[in-house]
Design a protein around this motif. Structure first.
Motif: not given
Length: 276
Positions: A98-106, A108-112
């Protein structure tokens, strides 16, 4: 958001250091065994504290071994595993997903996006075992995301949801201790949310990301009292639990270790200020 609940090793005895590292390495082992490299990437100190806490409270059987591993290929080191190591591994995967999903949503971190994809199959396996806890994590993080996106965000509400999330993770057993474990996790979750804000203040400012401190008229430098409140409540609950094993390590974490990143950040800010 995680990684604050760690020991201050300078104040631990050599025996205590070995004990802590054995539990930490045991968690690393079980993450790798069950979820591969993607799971092991999520390894964190917070879930090692949970292993210490649950193992001290419930006194399960321990398996101790001396092993070599890829990060330590030349010298054998201790690994300690209990039934709560597997639970902590499951929660590590759920929280990392969920942290990775959040990093992408917030941001737009490709790593997330990549990491959440790597973890998805493992997370679905965890979700089958711990549907209630995973639902609580998902609901809390979704609520935090929505709060942080509103124009007049209410930081206390976001911190409250962070507390509820960790409370659900800590209250693993439906027994006499469940209410106190939920409360302990709740106050630690609130502390972690606000500590994250204090430590990441400048980074959030540069990236234009939400940070709750400005809404609260608080700067990182005067956030210490704000942080002491939930941490003090967590410590009070902790001291009321019938804990004997590893209690000195856990006290070291709660009273000293949790402040390490904050203290370093404040020293850095003071140094930057002096240099201007």
């Amino acid at each position: 958001m995680f990684g604050f609940i760690r020991p201050y090793e300078a104040d631990l005895t050599e025996e205590e250091k070995l004990r802590y590292r054995g539990l930490y390495c045991g968690l690393c082992r079980r993450l790798n065994d069950q979820y591969g490299l993607a799971g092991r990437i999520g390894l964190n100190y917070d879930m090692t504290f949970l292993i210490l806490l649950l193992s001290s409270l419930y006194e399960p059987k321990e398996t101790k071994t001396e092993v070599l591993c890829p990060p330590h290929p030349l010298k054998k080191h201790p690994e300690i595993i209990t039934e709560y190591t597997d639970y902590a591994a499951d929660m590590t995967v759920a929280l990392a997903y969920y942290k990775a999903l959040d990093d992408w949503a917030d941001e737009r971190k490709a790593a997330g996006k990549v990491y959440s994809g790597m973890l998805k199959k493992s997370y679905l396996s965890v979700q089958k075992k711990w549907a209630g806890v995973c639902s609580a994590i998902e609901q809390s993080l979704s609520a935090i995301h929505q709060i942080e996106k509103t124009e007049d965000a209410q930081p206390e509400q976001a911190a409250d949801y962070s507390g509820k999330m960790l409370g659900s993770v800590f209250a693993v057993k439906e027994d006499f201790f469940q209410p106190e474990m939920a409360r302990l996790g709740y106050f630690l979750g609130k502390f972690i949310y606000m500590m994250d804000a204090a430590v990441d203040y400048e980074q959030d400012k540069k990236k234009g990301c939400f940070n709750p401190l400005p809404q609260m008229n608080v700067t990182p430098e005067n956030a210490r009292e704000l942080l002491r409140q939930p941490l003090g409540q967590a410590a009070e609950i902790f001291e009321g639990l019938p804990l004997v094993q590893d209690v000195n390590i856990m006290r070291n974490i709660l009273y000293s270790g949790v402040w390490q990143q904050y203290n370093r950040q404040m020293q850095k800010r003071a140094g930057d200020s002096d240099g201007q």
